[in-house]
Design a protein around this motif. Structure first.
Motif, PDB file in Angstrom:
ATOM      1  N   GLU A  84       0.865  -1.181   0.000  1.00 56.12           N
ATOM      2  CA  GLU A  84       0.000   0.000   0.000  1.00 56.12           C
ATOM      3  C   GLU A  84       0.897   1.224   0.000  1.00 56.12           C
ATOM      4  OE1 GLU A  84       1.029   1.659   3.234  1.00 56.12           O
ATOM      5  OE2 GLU A  84      -1.097   1.789   3.763  1.00 56.12           O
ATOM      6  N   GLU A 115      -2.378 -12.239  -2.566  1.00 57.07           N
ATOM      7  CA  GLU A 115      -3.679 -12.794  -2.190  1.00 57.07           C
ATOM      8  C   GLU A 115      -4.080 -13.810  -3.237  1.00 57.07           C
ATOM      9  OE1 GLU A 115      -6.595  -9.905  -0.447  1.00 57.07           O
ATOM     10  OE2 GLU A 115      -5.453  -8.486  -1.649  1.00 57.07           O
ATOM     11  N   TYR A 263      -5.165   3.177  11.905  1.00 55.42           N
ATOM     12  CA  TYR A 263      -6.274   4.134  11.930  1.00 55.42           C
ATOM     13  C   TYR A 263      -6.676   4.599  13.327  1.00 55.42           C
ATOM     14  CZ  TYR A 263      -6.897   3.093   6.994  1.00 55.42           C
ATOM     15  OH  TYR A 263      -6.694   2.950   5.657  1.00 55.42           O
TER      16      TYR A 263
HETATM   17  P1  HAM Z   1      -6.932  -0.681   1.446  1.00 57.04           P
HETATM   18  O1  HAM Z   1      -8.386  -0.696   1.787  1.00 57.04           O
HETATM   19  O2  HAM Z   1      -6.129  -1.822   1.890  1.00 57.04           O
HETATM   20  O3  HAM Z   1      -6.363   0.679   2.020  1.00 57.04           O
HETATM   21  O4  HAM Z   1      -6.793  -0.539  -0.124  1.00 57.04           O
HETATM   22  C1  HAM Z   1      -7.411   0.527  -0.817  1.00 57.04           C
HETATM   23  C2  HAM Z   1      -8.063   0.028  -2.093  1.00 57.04           C
HETATM   24  O5  HAM Z   1      -7.099  -0.663  -2.900  1.00 57.04           O
HETATM   25  C3  HAM Z   1      -9.189  -0.987  -1.898  1.00 57.04           C
HETATM   26  O6  HAM Z   1     -10.406  -0.350  -1.597  1.00 57.04           O
HETATM   27  C4  HAM Z   1      -9.225  -1.645  -3.260  1.00 57.04           C
HETATM   28  O7  HAM Z   1      -9.965  -0.877  -4.191  1.00 57.04           O
HETATM   29  C5  HAM Z   1      -7.775  -1.650  -3.670  1.00 57.04           C
HETATM   30  N1  HAM Z   1      -7.175  -2.977  -3.446  1.00 57.04           N
HETATM   31  C6  HAM Z   1      -6.676  -3.471  -2.296  1.00 57.04           C
HETATM   32  N2  HAM Z   1      -6.213  -4.725  -2.473  1.00 57.04           N
HETATM   33  C7  HAM Z   1      -6.444  -5.038  -3.772  1.00 57.04           C
HETATM   34  C8  HAM Z   1      -6.190  -6.194  -4.590  1.00 57.04           C
HETATM   35  N3  HAM Z   1      -5.595  -7.273  -4.103  1.00 57.04           N
HETATM   36  N4  HAM Z   1      -6.575  -6.154  -5.885  1.00 57.04           N
HETATM   37  C9  HAM Z   1      -7.164  -5.048  -6.411  1.00 57.04           C
HETATM   38  N5  HAM Z   1      -7.409  -3.933  -5.692  1.00 57.04           N
HETATM   39  C10 HAM Z   1      -7.064  -3.926  -4.391  1.00 57.04           C
HETATM   40  C11 HAM Z   1      -5.064   1.093   1.870  1.00 57.04           C
HETATM   41  O8  HAM Z   1      -4.266   0.583   1.137  1.00 57.04           O
HETATM   42  C12 HAM Z   1      -4.735   2.342   2.662  1.00 57.04           C
HETATM   43  N6  HAM Z   1      -3.322   2.660   2.436  1.00 57.04           N
HETATM   44  C13 HAM Z   1      -5.633   3.485   2.246  1.00 57.04           C
HETATM   45  C14 HAM Z   1      -5.330   4.751   2.998  1.00 57.04           C
HETATM   46  C15 HAM Z   1      -4.605   5.805   2.561  1.00 57.04           C
HETATM   47  N7  HAM Z   1      -5.702   5.003   4.236  1.00 57.04           N
HETATM   48  C16 HAM Z   1      -5.235   6.191   4.581  1.00 57.04           C
HETATM   49  N8  HAM Z   1      -4.539   6.678   3.560  1.00 57.04           N
END
Ligand code: HAM
Length: 414
Positions: A84, A115, A263
């Motif tokens: 991320e 995953e 968070y």
């Molecule tokens: P997260 O919910 O783990 O948050 O990921 C954010 C978005 O990335 C998800 O809602 C989804 O759309 C996309 N995503 C996650 N994993 C996958 C995957 N394996 N394949 C496709 N899309 C995926 C974060 O990453 C936090 N860093 C968000 C954040 C920023 N919070 C505060 N600042």
């Protein structure tokens, strides 16, 4: 070696034309909107010390324990591909001077999570995200949520919904866990064994369980916000009120918990009905991350670009609509004309006109067929006869008409 050995790894994809056009549209419009909110781009390394992620995301989270691509380099250093974007951005902000404490940054790029691949879940996926550093302020959370929605509308997406919740401050945690346990304990035996184990190890994760028995029990339990301090409750109220004054409707979902440990206070997810099981387009929230001796407070979100594209497609918005077309296609008849036409193409391109041409002496019919396929609005045809007369045949592809023009008129027309 069979050609299949050269395919991308499972859960990872090449992105090329014509699909890439929608990626470019998404990125271009995002940059435009980010500039209006005064966020600046940040590009952090894709490979970082594993410690950065275990420390900031939490070493018992699924992302860290099950999903990271980790390796040791030749010096025996433990490294991971970023799962991320927040940890790297915050590391960069923490390493900066005082004025970066209120940094507002955005990023776009690949993230990696090992995953099980399925629809909407990839091993290399892309995020577009923002981080706004600064002391906790419910108005900052609302501003970032407003930015998030602004992006969705700039991309043309309808029908997305925001689910919002608070997970309070670390100081609330003991009361929340105890309150939740007390509410569940009398009916613990109704739950399946793994949920009973969760009850002991991480009771909060029961909130977003997919198990029907757990869901039923959680629906009867008081919302966790009731166990939080008055300050934490007031914080959420101000976020919601500020959003209301910005004409933004949100649904408070007391069962929303996020899978990352950093968070505090506000958390949210954007969901879309066109997406199936992996329906989260985006996730975000306020966080507090300790980097060395600095504590960085901030709020941000990250959208999954692949899921965004799937949602746009469900809304009838596809890559084809953004595929770039040349304004001009040049057809040459004969060696001499081919040479002269290359010069013409060069002049047109230098004047800002997108122009494509056939570089071999193929039959006119084949060249016209290719011109048609590119979607060019006009075709310039020039052979030896036209060269001698100093003219060009200009064909309007839409109307199917053609006429002869001289150079000054051609330049004016284009
Ligand atoms: P997260 O919910 O783990 O948050 O990921 C954010 C978005 O990335 C998800 O809602 C989804 O759309 C996309 N995503 C996650 N994993 C996958 C995957 N394996 N394949 C496709 N899309 C995926 C974060 O990453 C936090 N860093 C968000 C954040 C920023 N919070 C505060 N600042």
């Amino acid at each position: 070696m069979a050609s299949s050995s050269f395919q991308p790894l499972q859960g990872m994809s090449d992105i090329s034309a014509p699909d890439v056009a929608i990626w470019q549209m998404i990125e271009e419009r995002a940059r435009e909107i980010f500039a209006r909110y005064r966020f600046q781009e940040i590009r952090t390394p894709i490979l970082e010390k594993t410690k950065l992620f275990t420390h900031s995301l939490g070493d018992t989270t699924d992302v860290v324990t099950k999903e990271m691509y980790s390796l040791e380099d030749r010096g025996g250093r433990k490294l991971s591909l970023r799962p991320e974007g927040t940890a790297g951005a915050v590391r960069c902000i923490a390493s900066g001077a005082e004025e970066t404490v209120n940094a507002r940054v955005y990023y776009m790029g690949p993230m990696f999570r090992c995953e099980r691949p399925q629809a909407g879940r990839k091993r290399q996926f892309h995020q577009i995200g923002v981080e706004a550093a600064g002391a906790p302020n419910p108005r900052a959370d609302a501003e970032v949520i407003a930015l998030q929605l602004h992006l969705l509308s700039a991309w043309g997406l309808d029908g997305a919904k925001i689910r919002l919740n608070t997970i309070g401050l670390p100081e609330d945690r003991a009361a929340v866990l105890e309150g939740l346990r007390e509410a569940i304990r009398p009916r613990l035996s109704e739950l399946p064994e793994d949920a009973q184990q969760r009850f002991e190890t991480n009771v909060l994760r029961l909130l977003d369980s997919k198990d029907e028995a757990v869901k039923k029990l959680i629906a009867d339990a008081p919302p966790v916000i009731e166990f939080m301090s008055a300050d934490s409750r007031a914080y959420l109220e101000t976020v919601v009120e500020t959003l209301k004054s910005l004409k933004i409707d949100v649904e408070i979902d007391p069962t929303l918990v996020r899978g990352l440990d950093y968070y505090v206070h506000t958390v949210w997810e954007v969901v879309h009905g066109g997406l199936g099981a992996q329906n989260a387009l985006s996730g975000g929230g306020r966080y507090r991350i300790q980097i060395g001796n600095k504590t960085i407070d901030g709020v941000g979100f990250a959208m999954g670009v692949e899921r965004m594209i799937a949602a746009l497609e469900a809304n009838g918005i596809t890559a084809e609509q953004f595929a770039p077309k040349p304004a001009i296609f040049i057809v040459s008849l004969g060696e001499e004309a081919l040479k002269e036409n290359m010069l013409l193409a060069q002049i047109l391109r230098q004047r800002g006109i997108a122009c494509e041409m056939e570089l071999t002496n193929r039959k006119v019919k084949a060249q016209m067929k290719r011109a048609n396929k590119t979607g060019a609005q006009q075709v310039i045809i020039r052979g030896d006869t036209e060269l001698e007369k100093g003219i060009f045949v200009l064909k309007n592809m839409e109307e199917g008409t053609q006429r002869e023009v001289e150079l000054p008129e051609l330049m004016e027309l284009l």
